[in-house]
Design a protein around this motif. Structure first.
Motif, PDB file in Angstrom:
ATOM      1  N   LEU A   1       3.936   1.833   2.376  1.00  0.00           N
ATOM      2  CA  LEU A   1       3.468   1.641   3.745  1.00  0.00           C
ATOM      3  C   LEU A   1       3.647   0.167   4.095  1.00  0.00           C
ATOM      4  O   LEU A   1       4.772  -0.303   4.155  1.00  0.00           O
ATOM      5  N   ASN A   2       2.580  -0.569   4.262  1.00  0.00           N
ATOM      6  CA  ASN A   2       2.689  -1.978   4.633  1.00  0.00           C
ATOM      7  C   ASN A   2       2.533  -2.885   3.412  1.00  0.00           C
ATOM      8  O   ASN A   2       1.853  -2.558   2.452  1.00  0.00           O
TER       9      ASN A   2
ATOM     10  N   ARG B   1       0.855  -1.187   0.000  1.00  0.00           N
ATOM     11  CA  ARG B   1       0.000   0.000   0.000  1.00  0.00           C
ATOM     12  C   ARG B   1       0.890   1.236   0.000  1.00  0.00           C
ATOM     13  O   ARG B   1       1.935   1.252   0.629  1.00  0.00           O
ATOM     14  N   ALA B   2       0.471   2.274  -0.729  1.00  0.00           N
ATOM     15  CA  ALA B   2       1.236   3.518  -0.819  1.00  0.00           C
ATOM     16  C   ALA B   2       0.503   4.637  -0.087  1.00  0.00           C
ATOM     17  O   ALA B   2      -0.725   4.654  -0.030  1.00  0.00           O
ATOM     18  N   SER B   3       1.269   5.578   0.466  1.00  0.00           N
ATOM     19  CA  SER B   3       0.657   6.731   1.120  1.00  0.00           C
ATOM     20  C   SER B   3      -0.052   7.598   0.078  1.00  0.00           C
ATOM     21  O   SER B   3       0.330   7.635  -1.093  1.00  0.00           O
ATOM     22  N   THR B   4      -1.070   8.289   0.506  1.00  0.00           N
ATOM     23  CA  THR B   4      -1.910   9.063  -0.405  1.00  0.00           C
ATOM     24  C   THR B   4      -1.172  10.219  -1.057  1.00  0.00           C
ATOM     25  O   THR B   4      -1.221  10.398  -2.267  1.00  0.00           O
ATOM     26  N   TRP B   5      -0.465  11.012  -0.283  1.00  0.00           N
ATOM     27  CA  TRP B   5       0.113  12.242  -0.817  1.00  0.00           C
ATOM     28  C   TRP B   5       1.450  12.045  -1.501  1.00  0.00           C
ATOM     29  O   TRP B   5       1.708  12.621  -2.541  1.00  0.00           O
TER      30      TRP B   5
ATOM     31  N   ARG C   1       4.569   6.999  -0.882  1.00  0.00           N
ATOM     32  CA  ARG C   1       5.631   6.242  -0.214  1.00  0.00           C
ATOM     33  C   ARG C   1       5.092   4.900   0.234  1.00  0.00           C
ATOM     34  O   ARG C   1       3.929   4.773   0.596  1.00  0.00           O
TER      35      ARG C   1
END
Length: 69
Positions: free
Chosen positions: A22-23, A13-17, A20
Motif C-alpha cells: 500500500l503506502n 504497509r501491506a493489505s490485509t487479505w 499487496r
C-alpha cells in the motif's frame, strides 16, 4: 513489507487479505547509516540510523536468498 534497492531500504504497509503493498511507511538511505546483514536461521538484520536492531524472519515462502542477486 520490506524492500531493498541499491540505495534505500523501504518499509511499506501491506493489505490485509492479499499482502499487496500500500503506502510507504518509512525509508532509509544507506548513506544515512542503515545496514542490512544476514542473521542466523535465514533471517535478516537491519541496523537503523538510531542504532536500533530489527531482526526479520521470512514469511510467505520467501527467504534471504531471494534478496541476493
Amino acid at each position: 513489507m520490506i524492500g531493498v534497492t541499491d540505495q534505500r531500504v523501504l518499509i511499506w504497509r501491506a493489505s490485509t487479505w492479499l499482502a499487496r503493498p500500500l503506502n510507504v511507511v518509512t525509508s532509509w538511505s544507506f548513506n544515512d547509516g542503515v545496514t542490512v546483514a544476514a542473521a542466523p536461521l535465514g533471517r535478516l538484520r537491519l541496523l537503523l540510523p538510531d542504532r536500533s536492531i530489527v531482526t526479520l524472519r521470512p514469511y510467505g515462502g520467501r527467504s534471504l536468498h531471494d534478496l541476493v542477486v
